[in-house]
Write an enzyme that holds these catalytic residues in place. Structure first.
Site, PDB file in Angstrom:
ATOM      1  N   PHE A 113       0.837  -1.202   0.000  1.00 25.43           N
ATOM      2  CA  PHE A 113       0.000   0.000   0.000  1.00 25.43           C
ATOM      3  C   PHE A 113       0.876   1.258   0.000  1.00 25.43           C
ATOM      4  O   PHE A 113       1.801   1.381   0.791  1.00 25.43           O
ATOM      5  CB  PHE A 113      -0.916   0.003   1.237  1.00 25.43           C
ATOM      6  N   LYS A 163      10.448   3.306   6.329  1.00 33.37           N
ATOM      7  CA  LYS A 163       9.935   3.527   7.684  1.00 33.37           C
ATOM      8  C   LYS A 163      10.719   2.766   8.748  1.00 33.37           C
ATOM      9  O   LYS A 163      10.967   3.284   9.839  1.00 33.37           O
ATOM     10  CB  LYS A 163       8.450   3.129   7.725  1.00 33.37           C
TER      11      LYS A 163
END
Length: 567
Positions: A113, A163
């Site tokens: 995503f 991340k």
């Protein structure tokens, strides 16, 4: 030596770099970075309404302040919305550092995503791009990003931040020095080539300076003005170089190119020596290659080795910083007599008087009157433009001297640039007068940024030259496509006054010079964003014009067209 997460360190690095503003838009992959920004108040976060507005604002901030513009966007669509702004900055050599969020390294390549290979997407439109794959590389790469962005030929740098890497602990030390193998920008011009260039200038009968945006980026305004006056050699500029010398100076003859001054274009055609500084000779400047300055020897000074002889073959190549090169030329010129060019200047003045840049006045407001008002009412404005006819009229008629600045998307020609660039310029220059000149087409591409201007309480005046068409393309369709107005008829159903008011700004519609002057004077006193919807004639054109692919000395205007049609 302490430890910090990558997210914490990024904020520390921004502080170490002296970053005062960061233009950011949040999302899942950067939420932890935004959390760290929230915890401090040294670096202020500016939240625009769209990532394209964000990067154009950072670009305007960088151009208007000389500092590096800093962007922060999330992964996927956040990152791809920066693409046009990255290309815009790359073409015009604007120093930006763009941080993009990225999914965790173990998810990269899995169609996760909001996952995009943004480094792959931007590799050919930025100065440098890289994914930070290891926490131990982060400190060095941030330092290098700022160094690469602002040195040599400035440009945009993108660091993609996975991340998981940003969550890891690592060193909290910000490197003091940069040493990048293979990246050693050369700024010092070759002294022998400078001497050779100066000898050619003194030998020439019809020398001409052509100055591009590179000289302005180098901050060479003062040196260039002194050099021009010491040598008594005339100056013409590209659109991006306009303002390098005062536009009201007797030795300045205007812009060259597709919509250049008649005198400037004729001078390029007839000069015997062209001293070009900080321009890459793109097609809008040269017209038909092979005819450009075909009787002249060409000296080309540029920071970028690859730009020299890329489009136009030159006789004396000179790699180096424009300011340093001009200063060296000046040190020689100050000990010599001025060039003997009275006859040449007399010929250029004749051309200038023969076909000056004018725009016939009529009952309805004409675009030149808008630019004239900016010249008259402002002392030291920063003027941003959108792209198209509004841009050309501004670059033709705007007077630039002293601290006056003009910000425009030159190389890429990006519609939607004007308003966000004005926001960035105003944020970087509190108290300065900022005005945006836009078309009704370009304005609608980033009109949502009015809300940003309102939230930031920026006293920006936005002048929309509203002709109900995509004017520049319509002009081509008028002249070369038998008036077939394919996809250029906007017939704007948008009420720009209501749109401005809906976002908390002031809006006013004007149709005559008197109405405009009154609205403009009121806007300057208001202290908040004002949108002035200037109703202009859809038939107003940018004159003179060179047909695409024609030599630049074959410019024509309305009178030439009427005479041709009468034959």
């Amino acid at each position: 030596m302490g430890k910090m997460t990558g997210n914490e360190f990024l904020v520390k690095a921004l502080q170490e770099e002296g970053v005062e503003k960061i233009f950011g838009y949040p999302g899942a992959c950067v939420i932890d970075i935004f959390d760290e920004i929230y915890k401090q108040d040294q670096v202020e976060l500016i939240l625009p309404r769209h990532e394209q507005g964000l990067i154009h604002a950072a670009d305007g901030y960088a151009r208007a302040t000389g500092k590096v513009g800093v962007c922060l966007a999330t992964s996927g669509p956040g990152a791809t919305n920066l693409v046009t702004g990255i290309a815009t900055a790359n073409y015009d050599s604007v120093p930006l550092v763009c941080f993009t969020g990225q999914v965790a390294t173990n998810l990269i390549g899995n169609d996760t995503f909001q996952e995009i290979d943004i480094v792959g997407v931007t590799r050919n439109i930025a100065k440098f791009v890289i994914v930070v794959r290891k926490r131990e590389d982060l400190n060095r790469l941030i330092k290098e990003a700022f160094y690469i962005a602002r040195t040599g030929k400035p440009g945009p740098v993108l660091l993609d931040l996975p991340k998981d890497v940003m969550a890891e602990l690592g060193s909290d030390e910000y490197p003091e020095e940069v040493n990048i193998r293979g990246y050693k920008p050369n700024t010092k011009p070759h002294h022998g080539q400078i001497l050779r260039a100066m000898n050619m200038i003194y030998d020439a009968k019809r020398p001409l300076f052509l100055i591009g945006g590179g000289a302005k980026i180098a901050g060479a305004q003062e040196e260039m003005c002194k050099l021009m006056e010491t040598l008594k050699v005339p100056v013409v500029t590209t659109i991006m170089g306009r303002g390098i010398v005062p536009t009201n100076h007797e030795l300045y003859y205007g812009n060259i190119g597709m919509h250049g001054n008649y005198a400037a274009n004729q001078a390029v055609n007839d000069c015997d020596l062209l001293i070009s500084i900080g321009t890459r000779f793109n097609d809008r400047i040269t017209g038909k290659l092979g005819t450009f300055a075909s009787d002249a020897k060409i000296i080309h000074i540029d920071i970028d080795t690859a730009a020299i002889s890329k489009n136009v073959t030159v006789d004396v190549p000179l790699v180096g910083d424009a300011k340093e090169a001009i200063a060296l030329m000046l040190s020689i010129a100050e000990n010599e007599e001025p060039c003997k060019v009275d006859e040449w200047l007399s010929r250029m003045n004749e051309w200038h008087e023969q076909k000056p840049l004018v725009m016939e006045e009529k009952e309805k407001l004409v675009p030149k009157q808008v630019i004239d008002a900016i010249n008259e009412y402002f002392d030291e404005p920063i003027v941003t433009t959108d792209v198209g006819q509004n841009q050309m009229w501004t670059t033709q008629f705007l007077e630039l001297y002293g601290r006056r600045q003009m910000l425009t998307s030159g190389g890429l020609g990006t519609m939607g640039y004007g308003l966000p660039a004005a926001i960035g310029a105003a944020i970087g220059n509190p108290g300065r007068e900022v005005v945006c000149v836009s078309g009704d087409g370009g304005f609608q591409m980033n009109s949502q940024e009015i809300a940003t201007a309102v939230i930031q309480e920026l006293p920006i005046t936005i002048c929309i030259l509203n002709n109900g068409y995509l004017g520049m393309v319509r002009q081509w369709q008028d002249l070369f496509y038998d008036e077939r107005y394919s996809a250029t008829v906007l017939r704007d159903a948008v009420d720009f006054v209501k749109l401005a008011e809906a976002m908390g700004a002031e809006g006013v519609r004007v149709a005559t010079q008197e109405e405009f002057k009154e609205a403009f004077a009121n806007a300057l006193k208001s202290g908040h964003p004002v949108v002035i919807d200037c109703q202009i004639d859809s038939d107003d054109k940018v004159w003179p014009m060179v047909a695409p692919g024609a030599p630049i000395n074959e410019a024509f205007d309305e009178k030439d067209l009427e005479a041709k049609n009468a034959e």
